[in-house]
Write a protein that holds these residues in place. Structure first.
Motif, mmCIF file in Angstrom:
data_model
loop_
_atom_site.group_PDB
_atom_site.id
_atom_site.type_symbol
_atom_site.label_atom_id
_atom_site.label_comp_id
_atom_site.label_asym_id
_atom_site.label_seq_id
_atom_site.Cartn_x
_atom_site.Cartn_y
_atom_site.Cartn_z
ATOM 1 N N HIS A 245 0.830 -1.202 0.000
ATOM 2 C CA HIS A 245 0.000 0.000 0.000
ATOM 3 C C HIS A 245 0.872 1.263 0.000
ATOM 4 C CE1 HIS A 245 -3.200 2.779 0.958
ATOM 5 N NE2 HIS A 245 -2.663 3.075 2.132
ATOM 6 N N ALA B 97 -8.407 -11.064 -3.718
ATOM 7 C CA ALA B 97 -8.710 -9.638 -3.740
ATOM 8 C C ALA B 97 -10.204 -9.418 -3.502
ATOM 9 C CB ALA B 97 -8.302 -9.026 -5.077
ATOM 10 N N ASP B 98 -10.537 -8.266 -2.946
ATOM 11 C CA ASP B 98 -11.932 -7.927 -2.724
ATOM 12 C C ASP B 98 -12.645 -7.852 -4.072
ATOM 13 O OD1 ASP B 98 -14.368 -6.432 -2.232
ATOM 14 O OD2 ASP B 98 -13.504 -5.941 -0.284
ATOM 15 N N ALA C 66 -13.229 -4.439 -5.658
ATOM 16 C CA ALA C 66 -12.108 -3.578 -6.061
ATOM 17 C C ALA C 66 -12.132 -3.365 -7.569
ATOM 18 C CB ALA C 66 -10.784 -4.209 -5.641
ATOM 19 N N ARG C 67 -11.812 -2.152 -7.979
ATOM 20 C CA ARG C 67 -11.785 -1.841 -9.412
ATOM 21 C C ARG C 67 -10.508 -2.362 -10.056
ATOM 22 N NH1 ARG C 67 -12.409 4.266 -12.003
ATOM 23 N NH2 ARG C 67 -12.788 3.615 -14.149
ATOM 24 N N SER D 279 -2.396 -3.216 -9.585
ATOM 25 C CA SER D 279 -2.188 -1.985 -8.822
ATOM 26 C C SER D 279 -0.729 -1.710 -8.495
ATOM 27 C CB SER D 279 -3.001 -2.038 -7.528
ATOM 28 O OG SER D 279 -2.440 -2.962 -6.613
ATOM 29 N N ARG E 275 -10.227 3.289 -2.220
ATOM 30 C CA ARG E 275 -11.536 2.913 -2.773
ATOM 31 C C ARG E 275 -11.407 1.850 -3.862
ATOM 32 N NH1 ARG E 275 -15.662 2.614 -2.080
ATOM 33 N NH2 ARG E 275 -17.003 3.982 -3.316
ATOM 34 N N ASP E 276 -10.488 2.034 -4.821
ATOM 35 C CA ASP E 276 -10.486 1.196 -6.022
ATOM 36 C C ASP E 276 -9.547 0.003 -5.939
ATOM 37 O OD1 ASP E 276 -12.371 2.779 -7.139
ATOM 38 O OD2 ASP E 276 -11.110 3.679 -8.685
ATOM 39 N N VAL E 277 -8.580 0.037 -5.041
ATOM 40 C CA VAL E 277 -7.684 -1.117 -4.868
ATOM 41 C C VAL E 277 -8.089 -1.918 -3.633
ATOM 42 C CG1 VAL E 277 -5.300 -1.876 -4.498
ATOM 43 C CG2 VAL E 277 -5.773 0.063 -6.025
ATOM 44 N N LEU E 278 -8.335 -1.214 -2.524
ATOM 45 C CA LEU E 278 -8.663 -1.893 -1.272
ATOM 46 C C LEU E 278 -10.166 -2.005 -1.023
ATOM 47 C CD1 LEU E 278 -5.906 -0.244 0.932
ATOM 48 C CD2 LEU E 278 -5.852 -2.476 -0.170
ATOM 49 N N ALA E 279 -10.973 -1.349 -1.885
ATOM 50 C CA ALA E 279 -12.433 -1.430 -1.814
ATOM 51 C C ALA E 279 -12.983 -1.008 -0.458
ATOM 52 C CB ALA E 279 -12.906 -2.848 -2.164
#
Length: 345
Positions: free
Chosen positions: A40, A138-139, A142-143, A149, A172-176
């Motif tokens: 991260h 992965a969640d 997640a986008r 990422s 928001r988009d990696v870790l949702a």
């Protein structure tokens, strides 16, 4: 006792012990999250070494603040909050990191490569072994995928964003993470988070290729990837300029951070290999970095008696062609990969 229903029984036990000053209990609490937190911080900072500094600062902050963590939210969320803010503080003290091709104009002469850039300005490569181990977990909301990422282009694009936008997009988009949780992390409103996310996504969409390396590599398939890497290694080791150039896209680039020199286009890259790279014998070992195909490059002396590590070369693929070779020459950038200092015999 505080409400700690968000924690497992073991975590609750270690939390109470850590609050009483038990460092071993604290280490057990944060240990399972350490590698993910490091990744991260790398996304936020574009540097393995800056990520390590941010992680150490975050863990120190967590240790000092463990008494205030009541366990009503997941431990993971609390740790990411601390790590995100540590990374933001460090990013505001540092220059923006870029890919070497963004640092200056391409060279036309293969003989003058310039002096190494001593400032910390280049995005560094990332050892992705542990992320590969987690990639299937992965969640689903997640986008971006975990490996996606940390791709070089993605991390470089992130660095273009202001620190808060960068944090919002990653959270928001990696870790949702939910918008409300991100807002709490950054001490702002949900509306501000949503606005920052929209602007960040626009920048990322403008910077990134339509297909990520993960999409491209899946399309190639395992056999296709191995075939491409074998052909690349064979052409380089055998000084086969036609074979190597035949693997490159017309607009291929070759960079060598921390050297400022880079070469733009298949013809220029081929000329550099023919006139400079192929002056010495080489041994190449396939590997991965940043979720991408890569090779460890060992350059021999003229007699070929010794082959010390020279570069970690990360390959970017478009279709079935190599569109970028980013060769990291700095030993400090190579060290996190734990590579042998000389080519395996």
């Amino acid at each position: 006792m505080s409400d700690t229903t968000a924690l497992s029984a073991e975590e609750r036990y270690d939390l109470e012990a850590a609050r009483d000053g038990d460092e071993a209990a604290f280490a057990r609490l944060v240990g399972p999250h350490r590698a993910a937190l490091h990744a991260h911080c790398y996304r936020m900072l574009g540097s393995v070494h800056d990520a390590e500094d941010a992680l150490q600062e975050a863990l120190l902050g967590a240790w000092r603040g463990i008494g205030g963590f009541e366990g009503r939210s997941p431990l993971r969320s609390w740790l990411y909050r601390i790590a995100t803010n540590a990374a933001i503080r460090i990013s505001r003290r540092q220059s923006r990191r870029v890919l070497a091709a963004e640092h200056g104009a391409a060279r036309t002469s293969v003989h003058e490569l310039g002096e190494p850039v001593t400032e910390s300005v280049f995005v560094e490569p990332y050892p992705d072994t542990e992320l590969r181990d987690w990639s299937g977990y992965a969640d689903p909301e997640a986008r971006y995928e975990l490996l996606e990422s940390v791709e070089l282009a993605f991390v470089a694009a992130l660095q273009e964003l202001p620190a808060t936008q960068r944090a919002v997009l990653v959270l928001r988009d990696v870790l949702a993470m939910p918008a409300a949780e991100v807002a709490e992390t950054l001490q702002t409103s949900v509306a501000s988070v949503n606005s920052a996310l929209q602007r960040a996504r626009q920048t990322m969409d403008r910077r990134l290729e339509p297909a990520s390396q993960q999409v491209t590599l899946r399309a190639l398939g395992g056999d296709g990837q191995q075939k491409l890497v074998r052909a690349f290694v064979r052409a380089w080791e055998h000084h086969d300029i036609d074979g190597l150039v035949g693997l490159l896209a017309k607009d291929a680039r070759f960079t060598m951070p921390p050297l400022p020199a880079w070469f733009d286009g298949r013809t220029a890259v081929g000329g550099f290999f023919a006139e400079r790279i192929f002056e010495n014998p080489w041994k190449l070992v396939p590997m991965t970095a940043n979720g991408q195909l890569a090779v460890a490059c060992y350059m021999g002396d003229v007699a070929g008696n010794a082959f010390p590590l020279s570069a970690v070369n990360v390959l970017t693929i478009r279709g079935q062609e190599i569109v970028a070779l980013d060769g990291f020459l700095d030993p400090a950038a190579q060290r996190p990969f734990g590579l042998p200092p000389e080519a395996p015999r």
